[in-house]
Every structure is written in C-alpha cells, then in structure tokens.
Scaffold this active site. Structure first.
Site, PDB file in Angstrom:
ATOM      1  N   GLN A 131       0.842  -1.191   0.000  1.00  0.00           N
ATOM      2  CA  GLN A 131       0.000   0.000   0.000  1.00  0.00           C
ATOM      3  C   GLN A 131       0.877   1.241   0.000  1.00  0.00           C
ATOM      4  O   GLN A 131       1.663   1.445   0.933  1.00  0.00           O
ATOM      5  CB  GLN A 131      -0.869  -0.020   1.260  1.00  0.00           C
ATOM      6  CG  GLN A 131      -1.808   1.151   1.420  1.00  0.00           C
ATOM      7  CD  GLN A 131      -2.504   1.101   2.766  1.00  0.00           C
ATOM      8  OE1 GLN A 131      -1.894   0.724   3.761  1.00  0.00           O
ATOM      9  NE2 GLN A 131      -3.760   1.472   2.823  1.00  0.00           N
ATOM     10  N   GLY A 132       0.746   2.058  -1.034  1.00  0.00           N
ATOM     11  CA  GLY A 132       1.541   3.281  -1.120  1.00  0.00           C
ATOM     12  C   GLY A 132       0.680   4.496  -0.848  1.00  0.00           C
ATOM     13  O   GLY A 132       0.285   5.216  -1.769  1.00  0.00           O
ATOM     14  N   SER A 134       1.136   6.508   2.626  1.00  0.00           N
ATOM     15  CA  SER A 134       1.894   7.468   3.437  1.00  0.00           C
ATOM     16  C   SER A 134       3.143   7.970   2.723  1.00  0.00           C
ATOM     17  O   SER A 134       3.793   7.227   1.997  1.00  0.00           O
ATOM     18  CB  SER A 134       2.323   6.815   4.746  1.00  0.00           C
ATOM     19  OG  SER A 134       1.225   6.246   5.392  1.00  0.00           O
ATOM     20  N   GLU A 250      -9.605  -1.701   5.769  1.00  0.00           N
ATOM     21  CA  GLU A 250      -8.408  -1.832   6.602  1.00  0.00           C
ATOM     22  C   GLU A 250      -8.747  -1.755   8.083  1.00  0.00           C
ATOM     23  O   GLU A 250      -8.183  -2.473   8.910  1.00  0.00           O
ATOM     24  CB  GLU A 250      -7.411  -0.719   6.226  1.00  0.00           C
ATOM     25  CG  GLU A 250      -6.158  -0.733   7.063  1.00  0.00           C
ATOM     26  CD  GLU A 250      -5.071   0.192   6.521  1.00  0.00           C
ATOM     27  OE1 GLU A 250      -5.242   0.730   5.406  1.00  0.00           O
ATOM     28  OE2 GLU A 250      -4.050   0.350   7.202  1.00  0.00           O
TER      29      GLU A 250
HETATM   30  C1  LIG Z   1       4.233  -0.787  11.248  1.00  0.00           C
HETATM   31  C2  LIG Z   1       3.654   0.206  10.302  1.00  0.00           C
HETATM   32  C3  LIG Z   1       3.288  -0.215   9.037  1.00  0.00           C
HETATM   33  C4  LIG Z   1       2.780   0.697   8.119  1.00  0.00           C
HETATM   34  N1  LIG Z   1       2.458   0.262   6.871  1.00  0.00           N
HETATM   35  C5  LIG Z   1       2.044   1.170   5.948  1.00  0.00           C
HETATM   36  C6  LIG Z   1       1.806   0.772   4.605  1.00  0.00           C
HETATM   37  O1  LIG Z   1       1.944  -0.394   4.247  1.00  0.00           O
HETATM   38  N2  LIG Z   1       1.446   1.702   3.704  1.00  0.00           N
HETATM   39  C7  LIG Z   1       1.262   3.013   4.061  1.00  0.00           C
HETATM   40  O2  LIG Z   1       0.899   3.794   3.206  1.00  0.00           O
HETATM   41  N3  LIG Z   1       1.482   3.431   5.316  1.00  0.00           N
HETATM   42  C8  LIG Z   1       1.875   2.540   6.266  1.00  0.00           C
HETATM   43  N4  LIG Z   1       2.118   2.960   7.549  1.00  0.00           N
HETATM   44  C9  LIG Z   1       2.072   4.391   7.826  1.00  0.00           C
HETATM   45  C10 LIG Z   1       0.963   4.876   8.728  1.00  0.00           C
HETATM   46  O3  LIG Z   1      -0.264   4.845   8.061  1.00  0.00           O
HETATM   47  C11 LIG Z   1       1.349   6.290   9.180  1.00  0.00           C
HETATM   48  O4  LIG Z   1       2.510   6.172   9.958  1.00  0.00           O
HETATM   49  C12 LIG Z   1       0.264   6.956   9.981  1.00  0.00           C
HETATM   50  O5  LIG Z   1      -0.836   7.251   9.169  1.00  0.00           O
HETATM   51  C13 LIG Z   1       0.755   8.218  10.677  1.00  0.00           C
HETATM   52  O6  LIG Z   1       1.408   9.082   9.811  1.00  0.00           O
HETATM   53  P1  LIG Z   1       2.855   9.701  10.189  1.00  0.00           P
HETATM   54  O7  LIG Z   1       3.724   8.562  10.451  1.00  0.00           O
HETATM   55  O8  LIG Z   1       3.219  10.633   9.125  1.00  0.00           O
HETATM   56  O9  LIG Z   1       2.637  10.452  11.552  1.00  0.00           O
HETATM   57  P2  LIG Z   1       2.080  11.940  11.726  1.00  0.00           P
HETATM   58  O10 LIG Z   1       0.862  12.103  10.914  1.00  0.00           O
HETATM   59  O11 LIG Z   1       3.174  12.920  11.520  1.00  0.00           O
HETATM   60  O12 LIG Z   1       1.668  11.923  13.250  1.00  0.00           O
HETATM   61  C14 LIG Z   1       2.557  12.217  14.335  1.00  0.00           C
HETATM   62  C15 LIG Z   1       1.729  12.276  15.613  1.00  0.00           C
HETATM   63  O13 LIG Z   1       0.803  13.344  15.504  1.00  0.00           O
HETATM   64  C16 LIG Z   1      -0.514  12.889  15.711  1.00  0.00           C
HETATM   65  N5  LIG Z   1      -1.413  13.654  14.851  1.00  0.00           N
HETATM   66  C17 LIG Z   1      -1.284  13.941  13.542  1.00  0.00           C
HETATM   67  N6  LIG Z   1      -2.325  14.637  13.084  1.00  0.00           N
HETATM   68  C18 LIG Z   1      -3.159  14.799  14.134  1.00  0.00           C
HETATM   69  C19 LIG Z   1      -4.426  15.409  14.305  1.00  0.00           C
HETATM   70  N7  LIG Z   1      -5.076  15.991  13.286  1.00  0.00           N
HETATM   71  N8  LIG Z   1      -4.988  15.364  15.512  1.00  0.00           N
HETATM   72  C20 LIG Z   1      -4.352  14.759  16.546  1.00  0.00           C
HETATM   73  N9  LIG Z   1      -3.176  14.171  16.456  1.00  0.00           N
HETATM   74  C21 LIG Z   1      -2.574  14.178  15.257  1.00  0.00           C
HETATM   75  C22 LIG Z   1      -0.467  11.431  15.346  1.00  0.00           C
HETATM   76  O14 LIG Z   1      -1.494  10.697  16.009  1.00  0.00           O
HETATM   77  C23 LIG Z   1       0.898  11.030  15.818  1.00  0.00           C
HETATM   78  O15 LIG Z   1       0.842  10.691  17.170  1.00  0.00           O
HETATM   79  C24 LIG Z   1       2.617   2.047   8.492  1.00  0.00           C
HETATM   80  C25 LIG Z   1       2.963   2.458   9.771  1.00  0.00           C
HETATM   81  C26 LIG Z   1       3.468   1.546  10.685  1.00  0.00           C
HETATM   82  C27 LIG Z   1       3.840   2.027  12.047  1.00  0.00           C
END
Ligand SMILES: Cc1cc2nc3c(=O)[nH]c(=O)nc-3n(C[C@H](O)[C@H](O)[C@H](O)COP(=O)(O)OP(=O)(O)OC[C@H]3O[C@@H](n4cnc5c(N)ncnc54)[C@H](O)[C@@H]3O)c2cc1C
Lengths: 401, 378
Positions: A131-132, A134, A250
């Site tokens: 899944q692409g 993030s 999901e």
């Molecule tokens: C093990 C693992 C597997 C993954 N696999 C995939 C995958 O296969 N494909 C894919 O596309 N993605 C994948 N992801 C990515 C995942 O979907 C993202 O990490 C997630 O959506 C959070 O985005 P970020 O990491 O940019 O964190 P950020 O969005 O930067 O968040 C940082 C912190 O801020 C908080 N935050 C952000 N916005 C808000 C808001 N509006 N209100 C309150 N709090 C907020 C978050 O809760 C978090 O605690 C994976 C992640 C993990 C950990």
C-alpha cells in the site's frame, strides 16, 4: 435453517481436523504475529507456502465469487475457518493488503477485467500487494499526498516518495495514491488511485530498520516510473474516495475480506498463564491484590470487546450511535492490545529488562517484542488520535478541528 | 485451567419492541423539566406514570405467566431499566422488581400466589438487605427470634429504596443462625420506623428503617432452603439493574456533553473542535458502549434459576463497567460545562449525583472486581 446449521457444524469439524493435522511444526525461526512483522526471506517464504496450503485446502476466500478463485459461500463459513485458525494458533495469512483491503476493494469497485486479473493471485499468494499511501511529509494528513502521476500517452509517469510501505520490497502490486491534478481546488480532488505494478523501472524499495531491531517496511522511491494507464482505478480525481473506502476495509469497519486471520490472537489467557510462573515479594504474583485487580480490569475490557463484535450485528442493541461500534473497533482493540502487552512486561520484574535473544528472557522476549509491535496497529491504518477525531466527528457529530 | 469466556448475546423481537416502547414512554414521561419537578416531591414519582407502567406490563415482565406476569425475564427488564436511566425517570420499578425476584426465587407457593400477581398489577414492594453502610459484609445484624408462635424482629436496615410508598418489605434476617428472608407488611410498621436518607442523588428515595419489635407470623418466612442462594442472587441482580440504569444515565450525560460542545464558542471556535474535549468525549462514548455490551450479555444469560458462575461474572462485570462509565461521564459533563457546570441549574449535576449513588448501590466497581478475581484467576 437447521440444515444450514448442520452444514456449518460439519464444516467446522472438517476445518478443525485439517488444522490439527496440518499445523506446521516450529520452523526454528521467529514467526511473525502480524503481517507487519514479516522481515526476512525465510519468513516470507514460509508464510507464502502456508497461505497457499490453506487456500488449496479450501479455507481461504470462501465468500469470494467462484469465478475469481473463491467459493461463493456465505461469509459465515470464512468466519468459522478463521475461528478455527485462531484456535489452533496456526501461522497467520500474510498477504493482508491483498486479502483484506485491495481484494475487497476490487470486488466492490473494480471492473470485470480487474477482478479477473488480480483476485486469484491474491488468494493463492502468488501476488503480494503493498500500500503506497503514506509519504515522509504526509501521514495523517494523507489527503495532502504529493507523489505525482502525470499522463503521457498510454502511461502515467510516477514521481515521489512513499514510506512505511509494508512488503514494499516483496510486492508485485501496490495500491497507490498519487496526485494527477496539482491544481485542484480541494487537495482531495487532485488525487487518483492506481493498482500499480512494482516491477517497472524507476521503483526502488529500501527496507527500514524497525523499533524491534528487525527490518520490515520500506521507503519506496518513484523516479519517472511508468505504469500503464489501465492501472488507474475508477477515474482521475476519485482517489480520495477510493482510498477512504480502502481504509474502511483496513479498519474492519466494513466486511468483504477474504479472511480476517491476519493476527495471531494474544489474549488475557496468555498473559495470565505467563503471570502464573512469576513471583513478587517472594510470593506468587497472582496473590498480589493490586495485580489481581489490574488483571480483572483487563479481562472486563477484553470481554467488552468480544461482546461488541456480536452486538454490532444486532441493530436494536446499537441505538443512539449506530456507527459507534464499527468505527471505534480499531481504536478500542489496538489500544487495549498495546496497554495489555505493556502491562505484561511490568509484571516480569527484573526480567522485564531482557530482550529477544537472551536465554533468560521470559518466553524468549515474546511480550517485549509484542509490545513494540503493538504500535504498528495504533499508528498504522490511521493513528489512534486520528481515530478519535473520526469517532468524535462522524459518530458524535462534533465540529471538525 | 482458565474459564472459557462466555460471550453469548442474543435478542428477540419481543425485546426489541420493549426497548422501543420503553424509550418512547420514558422519553415522553420524563423530560428533564419533569425530572426536576419530581426532585421536589415526597415520593419522587407520579402515581399516574406508575399505573401506566403497570398497564404496559413492566412490573410483570420478569414474573412467570402462571403468577400473572409476562415471563419475559431479565432480557426485557434490563432494557427497561436502561431507558429509565436514559431519561432519569425514577420510580419504584427497581425496588418492586427486586422484591418480586425475592419471592420468585425463595418464596413458598402460597407467597408466590399471593404476591406475584399483585406485583404484576403494580403493588409496590422493596428489599431491605443492608444492615450498615458496608455492601461487602455478609453478616446480617437484623434478627428474627421466635416468641409465642411469632417472629420478633430486631434491627435497623439502610438504603431501603422507596420505603415511603412500599406495601411490603422483604427483609434479610438472621434466624436460627442462618440467613433468612421474611415479609413485613406496611401495616405492621409505625411512622417512627421510617427515617428518610438525604441522598446524593435527589431523584432517588431511600430510608433507614428500624424494624425492632415488629412481630410477624412464621408463615411470612420465605423458604429457608432457597433463601441463602436467593439472597446472593438478589444482590447480583440488583447490581445488574443498577448497571443498566447507570449505562442509560451515562448515555444521557454524553448527550448533554455533545450538545454543549456543539454550541458553546470560545476563541472564535466551537469548543467541540478542541481535541482536549473531543477525545475524552469519545472515551465517554467507548466506556458507555462497553457497559452496554456487558449489560445486554448479562441480560441474555441470567434466567430464573439460581445464578451460575458465568451469570455471576456477567452481573459483576456489568456493574463494574457501568459504574466506571457513569462516574467518568458525569465527571466530564461537569468539567466540560465550565462555570455553568458548577451550577445547580446545569443538568450535569443530575448525572454526577446519579454516578455517586449508582456506584455504591449493590457494591462499587472495586467490590465486584475483588469478587471476580477468584472466579477468573484462580
Ligand atoms: C508498522 C507500520 C506499518 C505501516 N504500513 C504502511 C503501509 O503499508 N502503507 C502506508 O501507506 N502506510 C503505512 N504505515 C504508515 C501509517 O499509516 C502512518 O505512519 C500513519 O498514518 C501516521 O502518519 P505519520 O507517520 O506521518 O505520523 P504523523 O501524521 O506525523 O503523526 C505524528 C503524531 O501526531 C498525531 N497527529 C497527527 N495529526 C493529528 C491530528 N489531526 N490530531 C491529533 N493528532 C494528530 C499522530 O497521532 C501522531 O501521534 C505504516 C505504519 C506503521 C507504524
């Protein structure tokens, strides 16, 4: 009705016997408890063979149509098979992004051609999906994704970086969210959704080392990667809607998955069993009144979660906030798992400080690793904080932030 | 070996109709303005509403058909109780249902024939179980001693709900060094026997009662064989009904929180857009939903037979969860209303008061978790 019940019971017995007979013996290396933990070729190879075996035995894709490799049965049958797999603690079905999200999406929204092309390979494990969504700078704010897809004749040219791509280095296909119209008024309207091949020039997936020390997801670079225009799902500009539909699958807010046996079940039973071997203050740990109270609290919560699954199917018992149970399932379950695993380590006393690889670690460091890995579910698929926003806004009707 | 988790949950058309009519009835009878009016009255409820509830068959819901009831069991009583909590409709429904359960579970055939049809028709009764403020003590201080062919009672009971309007009382007593249950008619009591508690929940009515010197016929004793088990089960069913009511009240508290969060502006924004308020409100919802799952499960499995271990677990879990859910909901309801939340006028006070009361009735969350521990861990 009676006939149905008999058939189901017979089926359950059949699956029970098969799982008992065919449960693989310990391969001698750590098997992942969730698909996000797959990190080595040998793990992947093992799980791929296992999924194939389950599929060939007829216990996967039971509710998907026959013409696309399924069995055309009621979803109850898959539930039964899933329950038996969980009961026997067999290895997980690993191709989750295909089986659980892309598959049901294609079944629901896809064209006949897409169904023919993709579904069978998802079921038999030939085609691994990733899944692409993030990107390094756009995670929770997924609607702001900046990877571009520019149409050039009968191809789209993809440029940009995706990250945290589970199976990025093993996959044949990716569900890809990319921007076809940077000028769109609303950021959401510029996005499109692709069923993209990964084996084209210009795609590089670099594994990233995880909190557990293992390798797993990748950073995935697109450098003028060309994919056929036929990879576009729906139409240009529908990407956000389709991505949201994908997230419904999901987060298990909607059914249609080929199976839901994607996670080894770690329950309070396991924690209590483990705790039985421990002592504190020179006495059996389970005699400690505070520990007892904490464990009972977890048990009450665990039971409420299990009851909620059944209750969600009885509309009369879901008045007031009918969307509450489906939309809050991910938040409640994943946060429960995380806290429970964290507590498990706290119970271990000095041994809580040992990690996987130390001979003295309790159960080989199972709980330490499980605790770290539990964040995959509280962060992946939309973080718990984002889930709370969704529930607040869509279930309770509170204003957006 | 650990117990297999029982997660039975089922529901039929009849119950669905009861839920619907209970919600409609309670909603109509008990808008908040009338809840506040009832607070000012002696009895805390309107006789007309009570008669209508009897006509709807609610007091007979858990009574077998052969004794004039509808034989719908806890599966129907629990949703009715939840609806009452939802609209803060206080009536002697709980006391009377529990008195009926006492007679159903431990009464002699004569007692069942005499009392159960009356209860189904709306005769009000209540239990007098508590000898002091300690729900956790099983010792019974009230005694019954034989004298001249009669039983002479001695002792004080706490928290006798709706005693002011009850026609009969079912008392736990120590009789021949064993726990027993005995029926006392209102006519046998003088006015001095009643002292109204000042309750933290002003919608409720309960009394401290002195039964000393009251003489009753021996035929008023419930079946001594069945009484000890019934006594234990009454406390569990009481806990379940309190849990159901508390769950409804938690949903009501959530309603007023949401309403305020959607309408109050500060810093140019609706306060509901602040996550400091939004996320805990979601937690209120999730706690309330967990309580609902537990009460419906208990309602599914508790029947007329003595409660087995699964049923005991279900009632205790329901009470522990619902108590915590309402405590949290009421507490946040006050805080999230700011200065307004500190006023008597703000409805948040109704829920925070209900929470403190419901927590204590039939034992608080810790009381139940402590009793769950051996059932689940040993
Ligand atoms: C093990 C693992 C597997 C993954 N696999 C995939 C995958 O296969 N494909 C894919 O596309 N993605 C994948 N992801 C990515 C995942 O979907 C993202 O990490 C997630 O959506 C959070 O985005 P970020 O990491 O940019 O964190 P950020 O969005 O930067 O968040 C940082 C912190 O801020 C908080 N935050 C952000 N916005 C808000 C808001 N509006 N209100 C309150 N709090 C907020 C978050 O809760 C978090 O605690 C994976 C992640 C993990 C950990």
């Amino acid at each position: 009705m009676k006939d149905d019940n008999k058939k189901m019971e017979a089926f359950r017995e059949e699956v029970f016997a098969w799982m008992k007979e065919n449960k693989p013996s310990d391969p001698g290396f750590l098997l992942p408890q969730t698909f996000m933990e797959v990190g080595t070729e040998e793990q992947l190879d093992f799980l791929r063979k296992w999924q194939r075996k389950v599929y060939d035995a007829g216990y996967l894709g039971l509710a998907w149509p026959k013409e696309f490799g399924g069995h055309g049965l009621s979803p109850i049958y898959q539930q039964i098979a899933d329950q038996e797999m969980a009961l026997h603690r067999v290895p997980i079905l690993f191709n989750v992004i295909g089986l659980g999200w892309a598959g049901p999406l294609i079944l629901k929204n896809g064209t006949e051609d897409e169904k023919k092309k993709y579904l069978k390979g998802i079921l038999n494990g030939d085609d691994i999906w990733c899944q692409g969504f993030s990107e390094p700078d756009h995670g929770s704010d997924l609607g702001n994704a900046q990877t571009t897809a520019v149409r050039d004749g009968d191809t789209y040219v993809i440029n940009g970086t995706k990250i945290w791509t589970t199976f990025g280095n093993y996959s044949r296909y990716m569900i890809l969210l990319a921007r076809t119209n940077p000028e769109a008024k609303r950021k959401y309207d510029g996005l499109s959704f692709f069923l993209a091949p990964m084996d084209v020039p210009g795609v590089t997936a670099n594994p990233i080392q995880k909190i557990t020390g293992e390798y797993g997801f990748t950073e995935t670079f697109f450098d003028n990667a060309r994919i056929p225009t036929s990879c576009l799902m729906g139409e240009e500009g529908q990407g956000w809607t389709i991505a949201m539909q994908t997230l419904m699958f999901e987060r298990s807010a909607e059914g249609g998955q080929a199976s839901s046996y994607f996670m080894e079940r770690v329950t309070m039973d396991d924690l209590i069993k483990s705790a039985r071997t421990m002592t504190r203050d020179g006495r059996p740990l389970l005699e400690d009144p505070i520990v007892r109270d904490n464990l009972v609290q977890f048990l009450i919560e665990e039971k409420a979660l299990a009851l909620g699954v059944g209750r969600a199917d009885i509309p009369a018992l879901c008045s007031d906030y009918p969307l509450s149970l489906p939309l809050s399932g991910k938040l409640r379950a994943t946060e429960f798992f995380r806290r429970m695993r964290q507590y498990a380590i706290c119970l271990q006393g000095a041994k809580g400080g040992l990690y996987v690889g130390d001979d003295d670690a309790i159960e080989g460091g199972f709980w330490q690793r499980a605790y770290f890995n539990s964040f995959s579910a509280t962060i992946g698929g939309g973080t718990s904080q984002i889930q709370a926003n969704i529930i607040g806004e869509h279930v309770l009707g509170l204003p957006k932030g | 070996m650990l117990r297999e988790m029982n997660i039975e949950l089922s529901f039929d058309k009849e119950q669905a109709m009861i839920i619907k009519s209970a919600r409609e009835f309670c909603g109509k009878k008990s808008p908040i303005a009338s809840v506040r009016e009832m607070v000012e009255t002696d009895d805390g409820f309107e006789t007309d509403s009570w008669d209508e509830m009897a006509d709807l068959g609610w007091m007979g819901a858990a009574i077998p058909e052969e004794f004039g009831g509808f034989e719908l069991g806890m599966g129907s009583v629990v949703p009715i109780a939840e609806s009452m909590g939802r609209f803060m409709l206080s009536t002697p429904f709980f006391s009377t249902t529990l008195a009926g359960q006492a007679i159903l579970r431990a009464g002699t055939l004569d007692q069942k024939k005499t009392w159960l049809p009356k209860i189904a028709d709306g005769t009000i009764g209540t239990l007098a179980l508590l000898d002091n403020a300690d729900w956790g003590s099983d010792a019974i201080g009230c005694t019954a001693t034989e004298k001249g062919g009669k039983l002479i009672l001695n002792g004080v009971k706490w928290y006798v709900a709706d005693a002011g309007v009850s026609e009969f009382f079912i008392l736990s007593v120590n009789y021949k060094s064993a726990p027993a249950l005995v029926i006392v008619n209102r006519g046998q009591l003088s006015g001095d026997a009643f002292k109204r508690h000042i309750l933290i929940d002003e919608t409720k009515r309960a009394f401290k009662m002195d039964f000393s010197g009251v003489a009753v016929e021996k035929s008023e004793l419930l079946d001594p064989e069945a009484s000890p088990a019934a006594l234990r089960d009454l406390k569990l069913i009481g806990a379940l009904l309190t849990a159901a009511e508390a769950t409804g009240s938690a949903a009501a508290a959530l309603d007023i929180i949401i309403d305020y969060l959607k309408n109050r502006m500060q810093f140019g924004k609706l306060i509901g857009s602040y996550q400091g308020l939004k996320h805990p409100t979601v937690e209120v919802l999730n706690q309330m939903e967990a309580a609902r799952s537990h009460i419906y499960h208990a309602a599914t499995i508790v029947g007329d037979q003595p409660l087995d271990v699964d049923m005991e677990i279900a009632c205790r879990m329901a009470k522990a969860q619902a108590t915590e859910a309402l405590l949290f909901a009421g507490d946040r309801a006050v805080q999230f209303h700011g200065g307004m939340g500190f006023t008597y006028e703000c409805d948040a006070q109704l829920y925070i008061r209900r929470a403190q009361w419901a927590q204590q009735q039939f034992g608080d969350a810790y009381h139940h978790r402590k009793r769950l521990a051996p059932l689940l861990l040993d």
